[in-house]
Motif scaffolding. Structure first.
Motif, PDB file in Angstrom:
ATOM      1  N   VAL A  47     108.553  12.053  31.955  1.00 24.04           N
ATOM      2  CA  VAL A  47     109.829  11.900  31.254  1.00 24.04           C
ATOM      3  C   VAL A  47     109.659  12.271  29.788  1.00 24.04           C
ATOM      4  O   VAL A  47     108.732  11.805  29.106  1.00 24.04           O
ATOM      5  N   THR A  48     110.555  13.135  29.317  1.00 18.45           N
ATOM      6  CA  THR A  48     110.562  13.542  27.910  1.00 18.45           C
ATOM      7  C   THR A  48     111.544  12.670  27.128  1.00 18.45           C
ATOM      8  O   THR A  48     112.371  11.962  27.721  1.00 18.45           O
ATOM      9  N   PRO A  49     111.471  12.686  25.786  1.00 15.38           N
ATOM     10  CA  PRO A  49     112.335  11.806  24.986  1.00 15.38           C
ATOM     11  C   PRO A  49     113.834  11.987  25.242  1.00 15.38           C
ATOM     12  O   PRO A  49     114.615  11.054  25.014  1.00 15.38           O
ATOM     13  N   ASP A  50     114.255  13.148  25.734  1.00 13.46           N
ATOM     14  CA  ASP A  50     115.682  13.356  26.018  1.00 13.46           C
ATOM     15  C   ASP A  50     116.099  12.795  27.373  1.00 13.46           C
ATOM     16  O   ASP A  50     117.247  12.937  27.800  1.00 13.46           O
ATOM     17  N   GLY A  51     115.149  12.165  28.090  1.00 18.43           N
ATOM     18  CA  GLY A  51     115.461  11.567  29.381  1.00 18.43           C
ATOM     19  C   GLY A  51     115.265  12.481  30.572  1.00 18.43           C
ATOM     20  O   GLY A  51     115.427  12.044  31.716  1.00 18.43           O
ATOM     21  N   ALA A  52     114.911  13.747  30.341  1.00 15.79           N
ATOM     22  CA  ALA A  52     114.694  14.671  31.445  1.00 15.79           C
ATOM     23  C   ALA A  52     113.422  14.292  32.204  1.00 15.79           C
ATOM     24  O   ALA A  52     112.443  13.814  31.618  1.00 15.79           O
ATOM     25  N   ARG A  53     113.451  14.496  33.512  1.00 13.14           N
ATOM     26  CA  ARG A  53     112.317  14.165  34.360  1.00 13.14           C
ATOM     27  C   ARG A  53     111.749  15.449  34.951  1.00 13.14           C
ATOM     28  O   ARG A  53     112.486  16.288  35.460  1.00 13.14           O
ATOM     29  N   TRP A  54     110.423  15.573  34.902  1.00 13.09           N
ATOM     30  CA  TRP A  54     109.762  16.819  35.283  1.00 13.09           C
ATOM     31  C   TRP A  54     108.628  16.557  36.268  1.00 13.09           C
ATOM     32  O   TRP A  54     107.968  15.517  36.206  1.00 13.09           O
ATOM     33  N   SER A  55     108.413  17.522  37.161  1.00 12.31           N
ATOM     34  CA  SER A  55     107.208  17.555  37.987  1.00 12.31           C
ATOM     35  C   SER A  55     106.211  18.484  37.307  1.00 12.31           C
ATOM     36  O   SER A  55     106.583  19.591  36.874  1.00 12.31           O
ATOM     37  N   ILE A  56     104.968  18.046  37.220  1.00 15.49           N
ATOM     38  CA  ILE A  56     103.963  18.830  36.511  1.00 15.49           C
ATOM     39  C   ILE A  56     102.710  18.971  37.373  1.00 15.49           C
ATOM     40  O   ILE A  56     102.195  17.984  37.911  1.00 15.49           O
ATOM     41  N   ALA A  57     102.243  20.209  37.486  1.00 10.86           N
ATOM     42  CA  ALA A  57     100.958  20.497  38.128  1.00 10.86           C
ATOM     43  C   ALA A  57      99.988  20.924  37.033  1.00 10.86           C
ATOM     44  O   ALA A  57     100.305  21.799  36.224  1.00 10.86           O
ATOM     45  N   PHE A  58      98.831  20.298  37.000  1.00 15.02           N
ATOM     46  CA  PHE A  58      97.885  20.531  35.909  1.00 15.02           C
ATOM     47  C   PHE A  58      96.809  21.539  36.319  1.00 15.02           C
ATOM     48  O   PHE A  58      96.351  21.566  37.462  1.00 15.02           O
ATOM     49  N   ARG A  59      96.407  22.322  35.333  1.00 17.90           N
ATOM     50  CA  ARG A  59      95.335  23.308  35.547  1.00 17.90           C
ATOM     51  C   ARG A  59      94.386  23.270  34.360  1.00 17.90           C
ATOM     52  O   ARG A  59      94.744  23.670  33.256  1.00 17.90           O
ATOM     53  N   PRO A  60      93.158  22.731  34.542  1.00 12.54           N
ATOM     54  CA  PRO A  60      92.183  22.798  33.450  1.00 12.54           C
ATOM     55  C   PRO A  60      91.942  24.259  33.057  1.00 12.54           C
ATOM     56  O   PRO A  60      91.763  25.121  33.925  1.00 12.54           O
ATOM     57  N   VAL A  61      91.964  24.531  31.783  1.00 14.02           N
ATOM     58  CA  VAL A  61      91.718  25.888  31.288  1.00 14.02           C
ATOM     59  C   VAL A  61      90.210  26.081  31.154  1.00 14.02           C
ATOM     60  O   VAL A  61      89.526  25.260  30.522  1.00 14.02           O
ATOM     61  N   LEU A  62      89.685  27.129  31.755  1.00 19.16           N
ATOM     62  CA  LEU A  62      88.243  27.357  31.793  1.00 19.16           C
ATOM     63  C   LEU A  62      87.739  27.941  30.469  1.00 19.16           C
ATOM     64  O   LEU A  62      88.536  28.409  29.643  1.00 19.16           O
ATOM     65  N   PRO A  63      86.433  27.927  30.247  1.00 23.15           N
ATOM     66  CA  PRO A  63      85.899  28.332  28.941  1.00 23.15           C
ATOM     67  C   PRO A  63      86.286  29.732  28.496  1.00 23.15           C
ATOM     68  O   PRO A  63      86.402  29.989  27.289  1.00 23.15           O
ATOM     69  N   HIS A  64      86.469  30.673  29.431  1.00 22.13           N
ATOM     70  CA  HIS A  64      86.796  32.046  29.032  1.00 22.13           C
ATOM     71  C   HIS A  64      88.303  32.282  28.970  1.00 22.13           C
ATOM     72  O   HIS A  64      88.746  33.387  28.658  1.00 22.13           O
ATOM     73  N   GLU A  65      89.114  31.256  29.259  1.00 20.76           N
ATOM     74  CA  GLU A  65      90.564  31.382  29.263  1.00 20.76           C
ATOM     75  C   GLU A  65      91.154  30.774  27.991  1.00 20.76           C
ATOM     76  O   GLU A  65      90.489  30.022  27.270  1.00 20.76           O
ATOM     77  N   THR A  66      92.442  31.079  27.762  1.00 16.20           N
ATOM     78  CA  THR A  66      93.112  30.548  26.571  1.00 16.20           C
ATOM     79  C   THR A  66      94.252  29.616  26.892  1.00 16.20           C
ATOM     80  O   THR A  66      94.570  28.727  26.099  1.00 16.20           O
ATOM     81  N   GLY A  67      94.915  29.815  28.038  1.00 13.25           N
ATOM     82  CA  GLY A  67      96.048  28.968  28.356  1.00 13.25           C
ATOM     83  C   GLY A  67      96.922  29.566  29.429  1.00 13.25           C
ATOM     84  O   GLY A  67      96.436  30.240  30.348  1.00 13.25           O
ATOM     85  N   CYS A  68      98.230  29.368  29.303  1.00 13.73           N
ATOM     86  CA  CYS A  68      99.176  29.764  30.344  1.00 13.73           C
ATOM     87  C   CYS A  68      99.095  31.244  30.696  1.00 13.73           C
ATOM     88  O   CYS A  68      99.303  31.618  31.863  1.00 13.73           O
ATOM     89  N   ALA A  69      98.823  32.085  29.724  1.00 13.24           N
ATOM     90  CA  ALA A  69      98.789  33.527  29.976  1.00 13.24           C
ATOM     91  C   ALA A  69      97.716  33.929  30.970  1.00 13.24           C
ATOM     92  O   ALA A  69      97.782  35.005  31.569  1.00 13.24           O
ATOM     93  N   ASP A  70      96.704  33.097  31.175  1.00  8.44           N
ATOM     94  CA  ASP A  70      95.600  33.421  32.086  1.00  8.44           C
ATOM     95  C   ASP A  70      95.819  32.895  33.493  1.00  8.44           C
ATOM     96  O   ASP A  70      94.969  33.110  34.367  1.00  8.44           O
ATOM     97  N   LEU A  71      96.933  32.203  33.726  1.00 10.49           N
ATOM     98  CA  LEU A  71      97.151  31.619  35.038  1.00 10.49           C
ATOM     99  C   LEU A  71      97.814  32.630  35.979  1.00 10.49           C
ATOM    100  O   LEU A  71      98.327  33.658  35.562  1.00 10.49           O
ATOM    101  N   GLY A  72      97.807  32.276  37.254  1.00  9.93           N
ATOM    102  CA  GLY A  72      98.438  33.118  38.264  1.00  9.93           C
ATOM    103  C   GLY A  72      97.452  34.046  38.916  1.00  9.93           C
ATOM    104  O   GLY A  72      96.314  34.229  38.494  1.00  9.93           O
ATOM    105  N   GLY A  73      97.900  34.652  40.007  1.00  6.23           N
ATOM    106  CA  GLY A  73      97.058  35.610  40.704  1.00  6.23           C
ATOM    107  C   GLY A  73      97.090  35.383  42.195  1.00  6.23           C
ATOM    108  O   GLY A  73      97.643  34.439  42.694  1.00  6.23           O
TER     109      GLY A  73
END
Length: 279
Positions: free
Chosen positions: A253-279
């Motif tokens: 839940v965010t401060p505006d009251g919205a509710r979200w489902s979240i799937a987490f992905r640890p970012v590996l040492p050679h990655e930077t973030g969201c741009a490296d996901l997928g495939g």
């Protein structure tokens, strides 16, 4: 006779000295005083699945099977607890190998055919993932992809294709089953959150709301119906702490009251973030 013998002896002496010099050069090449070219400090060897029939969320958060780094770290997927709802955080383990073992893994990858480009066949299998092998040395990066490596029936291949796939399959098994000493939990410096609106979950297993401690949601579009944010520094630590007791059906839940489902992905040492996901 004396002159001919002298000339012949002199020629043999020159040949012997030349062979001795070559032998010495070969010995020097393998001696500690002339070490092999250094491996890159980043990602050296990786096996990962790409594609296949699955959801955009699972494609985005899927972890490589194994990642080997030039500093000797080996990251693999840890065992997942078989409960439902499953934990929010995927398990990633890190082991450490020495330089000799690291070079042996690189040699094994070459012997297994990662740097080859022969025909691996076109198996009549639908919606299977592709196995991607990546090898990086001082000479550059090689990527070899094999469709349906685990699913292909033997009678769909020629003997040569089956042999080539078998070597790559053995390499995958060796890397994912590597035991190099005590394994520790990998604690990422950055964690990516793949986000979509919460749709109520399982009414028979209601979950308590948890306040979202990370970056503003929903983040950057990543695929069909999903977005992504990356948390680093203290925000990453806060997200990891909150997610440690959460599960895949937890409403965030965010401060505006919205509710979200979240799937987490640890970012590996050679990655930077969201741009490296997928495939």
């Amino acid at each position: 006779m004396t002159t001919t013998s002298t000339v012949r002896a002199a020629g043999l002496l020159v040949l012997a000295l030349g062979l001795a010099g070559c032998a010495q050069d070969a010995a020097d090449a393998g001696s500690p005083s002339s070490p092999a070219a250094p491996l890159p400090p980043g990602l050296v060897l990786q096996v990962a699945h790409t594609g296949g029939f699955t959801s955009p969320e699972e494609l985005a958060t899927r972890l490589p099977l194994v990642s080997v780094y030039g500093d000797g770290r080996v990251l693999t997927q840890g065992a997942q607890i078989e409960i439902w709802p499953s934990p929010a955080l995927p398990s990633v383990q890190v082991q450490q190998v020495d330089e000799a073992a690291l070079r042996d893994l690189v040699d094994r990858a070459v012997q297994a055919g990662v740097t080859e480009d022969g025909d691996l066949g076109e198996p009549p299998v639908a919606d299977a993932p592709t196995t991607r092998f990546t090898l990086t040395t001082g000479e550059g990066t090689t990527v070899r992809e094999v469709y349906a490596l685990a699913e292909t029936p033997d009678d769909a291949l020629t003997a040569e294709q089956a042999e080539a796939r078998g070597r790559l399959r053995d390499l995958q098994d060796e890397l994912t089953g590597l035991v190099a000493g005590p394994a520790e939990v990998y604690v990422p410096q950055t964690v990516a959150a793949v986000v979509q609106p919460h749709r109520g979950g399982d009414p028979e297993l209601p979950q308590p709301d948890v306040a979202w401690p990370g970056p503003a949601l929903p983040g950057t579009p990543l695929g069909a119906g999903i977005t992504c944010v990356s948390a680093t520094g203290q925000q990453a630590a806060d997200v990891l702490a909150a997610a440690a007791s959460a599960n895949v059906q937890t409403p965030w839940v965010t401060p505006d009251g919205a509710r979200w489902s979240i799937a987490f992905r640890p970012v590996l040492p050679h990655e930077t973030g969201c741009a490296d996901l997928g495939g």
